[in-house]
Write an enzyme that holds these catalytic residues in place. Structure first.
Site, mmCIF file in Angstrom:
data_model
loop_
_atom_site.group_PDB
_atom_site.id
_atom_site.type_symbol
_atom_site.label_atom_id
_atom_site.label_comp_id
_atom_site.label_asym_id
_atom_site.label_seq_id
_atom_site.Cartn_x
_atom_site.Cartn_y
_atom_site.Cartn_z
ATOM 1 N N THR B 185 17.447 28.980 -4.860
ATOM 2 C CA THR B 185 16.487 28.955 -3.686
ATOM 3 C C THR B 185 15.080 28.556 -4.188
ATOM 4 O O THR B 185 14.633 28.820 -5.327
ATOM 5 C CB THR B 185 16.415 30.368 -3.143
ATOM 6 O OG1 THR B 185 15.804 31.205 -3.937
ATOM 7 C CG2 THR B 185 17.660 30.738 -2.616
ATOM 8 N N GLU B 332 21.333 30.231 0.942
ATOM 9 C CA GLU B 332 22.399 31.477 0.601
ATOM 10 C C GLU B 332 23.663 31.531 1.695
ATOM 11 O O GLU B 332 24.381 32.525 1.661
ATOM 12 C CB GLU B 332 21.570 32.741 1.020
ATOM 13 C CG GLU B 332 20.601 33.227 0.063
ATOM 14 C CD GLU B 332 19.355 32.492 0.116
ATOM 15 O OE1 GLU B 332 19.113 31.443 0.877
ATOM 16 O OE2 GLU B 332 18.195 33.162 -0.436
ATOM 17 N N LYS B 441 2.175 42.192 11.844
ATOM 18 C CA LYS B 441 2.522 43.348 12.616
ATOM 19 C C LYS B 441 1.190 43.889 12.764
ATOM 20 O O LYS B 441 0.308 44.722 12.155
ATOM 21 C CB LYS B 441 3.152 44.549 11.632
ATOM 22 C CG LYS B 441 4.530 43.646 11.190
ATOM 23 C CD LYS B 441 5.293 44.342 9.836
ATOM 24 C CE LYS B 441 6.400 43.478 9.653
ATOM 25 N NZ LYS B 441 7.104 43.686 8.507
ATOM 26 N N TRP B 446 4.925 43.148 16.793
ATOM 27 C CA TRP B 446 5.196 41.897 16.190
ATOM 28 C C TRP B 446 4.598 40.690 16.681
ATOM 29 O O TRP B 446 4.864 40.412 18.105
ATOM 30 C CB TRP B 446 6.680 41.546 15.689
ATOM 31 C CG TRP B 446 7.121 42.606 14.543
ATOM 32 C CD1 TRP B 446 6.608 43.773 14.246
ATOM 33 C CD2 TRP B 446 8.269 42.644 13.913
ATOM 34 N NE1 TRP B 446 7.428 44.348 13.318
ATOM 35 C CE2 TRP B 446 8.403 43.672 13.308
ATOM 36 C CE3 TRP B 446 9.414 41.333 13.899
ATOM 37 C CZ2 TRP B 446 9.595 43.859 12.169
ATOM 38 C CZ3 TRP B 446 10.263 41.589 12.996
ATOM 39 C CH2 TRP B 446 10.386 42.752 12.193
#
Lengths: 547, 547
Positions: B185, B332, B441, B446
């Site tokens: 990654t 992944e 946040k 959110w």
């Protein structure tokens, strides 16, 4: 080796159930009852009912690995057992309602079925062999038709059974190699043998069935499994449809051509699958009444179970614009093994070549491997001519039969002996020329009984022809043909040989013909060649001695 | 439990190779070299060359589990390593040539690469970090362009390496759970982490990619993986194409819109896949020169890697008749996790609803499961509004990183935390609203930085916008927007807020704007928000104290 670091997520049928509920809750399942009414539900409802069924089976004492048998036509409740029993850890065992009651009794006993789910319309059949089945503890009756008299105390109504259960079942985490389904072969010789599908084999088979180059089942499809769910999991189509979220249409017991065409047109079926006999009847009816049914929704019909004549495949395409895909498989292969698609590189060839590909049994789908071997076990060349027994291997091919019977069908190097005699051409297309037990071995050469039968049946006077091996003092075996003539027609040995001699080497022509009113058949309608050999195996020897 | 009785046939990439050779030998593989010449071969040739490569790797001392790295563009020899190394038991490790040499050095060392296969055109890059890589024993140079000066003695020419080897390699029987490929990654924080694909995970991923409802790769297709083979196995397309037998077209290093369009038209590409940037460029060029390229062969384009704007998807369809399929995945997840198809039941709704589905990240493909969770780990409702971190699981989702790094990304109950913040609607369609580390946040609520950025970038004066969290004494965090204006344009905080205020709740609007010449980026071109937070994290606190 270095181990991969990916999740150990098991390949089980539980995922199909959850997926259908999660994403495809609104999609329809339509079942036609014996009285021809249609029952419509959705995957959301199917999930709830399947959960309730699992709860009910647990309540009845069904434990991991226990067999839950079905004696049912194709309908939604059968699908609920298809998913619910394996997902709760049990094993669904589909009983073939076309078998003789004695055979059914043998099979149910052999599988040690604990619960039997029976269509009410099939209770008379069940009662013919119920006494023979010692293992059964509960009989669950699917109310597919009005009750005839009182139910016996041992018989539980399906709806009453599941009614008190919860809408959710705590599905266990299963080993992907655990059994999900048992199907028995209907052998023409010896006892039927059980094939035990695992969750893994069924999942992998489903993924490949949904591949675009196999059957390519999609969510937007409407799938009609004409092939019975008691025949090799209806070729896996019910599972494929649930995974893809396709609309499912179940025909119930009415499999005659007009009933099927009515259903296909009314429900806008896009994929239908069945054996050649079904499609022959449908083609005949379509030819008689062109335009009567709107079949424009159909995008693929799958034909398998036995070899389809090229004229059938061509007739659907040329006269009705319907594409027919020919497939080969067996109960032992879960069942799809090969599929006849015209390769891209051959798509520009002449029509005859393309039809030759489409009328073949095709070539192996991904993860199935194919070869054919001679009598001494040698692997044969792919020349389109050399005949040998087809062997296959792959993750959805049986490695043994339930109970360890028939070990001779599995080679030491890990292949399954199909019993089909084939040629394989350079492209990999295989063509079945015979069953290995029916091929005629004349002086070291193999003669295809199927090829001779097809040629003979094209004679205008011949209704049916079965070619089989008769013993011969010099050639070991020689072909003999059993012929049923059409009413009022006649034909002689000379006429029949003259009709086919252009197509075959001279030594292939039958040594003699026996004319009869009816050819003996198995319970599933196949020619019973063992009986023919029993009756006429010494026919040529006798001729020789009398000559 | 009762065990299934099906063959223990391993799911390994070796089957793909054998299948391509057996059935699809004539089909083409086309590679475009750096000088734009096209090299054409066939799967038959590919099989021979891959066998020879396996023989050569064995000769070099490559043992089961050893890593064979590639530093290569998309071309046939890269495909040979893709199949040959795993099939002989080794592990292919794709190095991302867009990374910084220091990162590459870290990654190659971390993976302990034994052999590196490098395009000659990329040797200058290799030489920048070769000294750092202690594990490498052999460097194999792919002659994709004329040699520049003498090769060093440690560098072996690919063609010279494989020339002496045999056309057949005795492929070993592999454990399906053994490693086939390692991809790293490119994390914006911390060191890159290795994901180790197994044969099993790659095979299952391929089967699902070839499902009709996923990408549905077919033998008749011509597949152009624009997405680099060093990005999550080019989304599995090279493997899918080899399994299906599709014609493959590799673009090499020329990924500019005219070069790609020339290739798509000339080779009659039917499936192409790449990131939004690529498709944005292509759409722009098509809009400028409608009809210049014949794209009639295209039946599907796949877009993924990052979120594609709805206007892109709509533009291709409405102006050029090209269907774009939006997909989501990560290194992944092997990588395809979800795919945006309009469900059959929604296909009759209005165009806006359908575009809403197509522009979403879609819903999980078979055998991937999705959920999103809140900060306390609670599973959130699928209401299309509640934001939470996406978690997935399935047989091609990583269970850990190579070396055991980043254990916090894996939940105790077996899910992978994607780091993507999403909403999921009632149908299961998920929409990425942020990366979890970038979500703002504010007082327990959110705020999506991505949604604000998209809205700001639709202002005519804004070239780029990056919204990030600044610390706030009362609300903990508040949104701050970094803005790059188009040349010669101006805009104020008030104008920008006015432009977007109709779309958002008032508390979503950025507290302030910082204007800059350039937004800091990662080596792969993503906004480097950690840098923005480092520079401007105290911006509001300072404002507060100065106010």
């Amino acid at each position: 080796m270095l181990a991969g670091r990916m999740m150990d997520f098991p390949l089980t049928l539980t995922h199909f159930l959850e997926r259908a509920r999660t994403f495809f809750g609104r999609n329809e399942i339509v079942s036609r009852l014996p009285d021809k009414t249609l029952v419509r539900t959705t995957y959301a409802d199917f999930y709830r009912r399947t959960s309730k069924l699992a709860g009910a089976l647990a309540r009845l004492g069904v434990r991991p690995g226990d067999r839950v048998a079905t004696l049912s036509w194709n309908h939604q409740r059968h699908l609920e057992v298809y998913l619910g029993a394996p997902a709760m850890g049990a094993v669904v065992h589909t009983l073939n309602l076309r078998l003789h009651p004695n055979e059914l009794g043998y099979i149910a006993n052999h599988a040690e079925d604990k619960v039997v789910v029976v269509d009410r319309s099939l209770l008379p059949l069940w009662h013919k062999f119920a006494d023979q089945v010692r293992s059964v503890r509960h009989v669950v009756v699917v109310p597919d038709c009005p009750a005839q008299g009182e139910a016996t105390s041992a018989e539980i109504d399906y709806e009453e059974l599941i009614a008190p259960e919860k809408d959710e079942y705590p599905w266990p985490t299963l080993d992907e190699r655990s059994a999900a389904m048992i199907c028995y072969t209907s052998g023409t010789t010896g006892n039927p043998k059980g094939v035990v599908y695992s969750h893994r084999s069924t999942v992998l088979h489903t993924l490949v069935v949904c591949n675009a180059d196999t059957i390519g089942v999609r969510e937007a499809d409407t799938v009609l499994p004409v092939v019975p769910m008691f025949h090799a999991a209806a070729w896996g189509l019910p599972y494929a449809a649930v995974m893809a979220g396709s609309k499912l249409v179940f025909p119930g017991p009415h499999l005659d051509p007009p009933s099927l065409l009515d259903l296909i047109a009314a429900e806008k079926v896009t994929i239908a699958a069945g054996v050649p006999t079904i499609w022959l009847g449908i083609l005949q009816l379509l030819d008689q009444h062109p335009g009567k049914w709107d079949l424009s929704a159909i995008r693929s019909t799958v034909i398998g179970g036995s070899a389809a004549p090229p004229a059938l495949i061509d007739g659907f395409k040329s006269r009705h614009g319907i594409d027919v895909t020919h497939a080969w498989g067996m109960t032992e292969t879960n069942p799809v093994g090969t599929l006849a698609r015209v390769k891209h590189g051959l798509s520009q060839t002449d029509d005859a070549t393309k039809l030759g590909c489409k009328a073949s049994q095709g070539y192996a789908v991904p993860f199935v491997e194919q070869r054919h071997v001679g009598e001494d076990g040698q692997i044969l060349p792919w020349d389109g001519e050399t005949m040998g027994e087809l062997e296959v291997r792959g993750p959805w091919v049986a490695s043994s039969y339930f109970g360890g019977e028939g070990p001779d069908r599995f080679t030491e190097d890990g292949w399954f002996k199909t019993g089909d005699v084939v040629t394989i051409d350079r492209e990999g297309y295989l063509r079945i020329t015979d069953r290995s037990k029916d091929v005629i071995k004349s002086g070291g050469e193999w003669i295809s009984s199927v090829a001779l039968e097809n040629a003979l049946m094209s004679h205008p006077a011949v209704l049916e022809a079965a070619v089989f091996a008769a013993r011969h003092p010099k050639w070991t075996e020689r072909p003999l043909a059993a012929i049923v003539l059409k009413e009022g027609k006649t034909a002689t040995k000379e006429e029949l040989n003259a009709h086919i001699e252009a197509k075959f080497a001279k030594f292939w022509l039958p040594d003699d013909y026996v004319f009869m009113a009816q050819i003996p058949r198995t319970s599933t309608g196949k020619f019973l060649k063992t009986k023919l050999r029993e009756l006429y195996g010494d026919h040529l020897e006798k001729q020789g001695s009398s000559a």
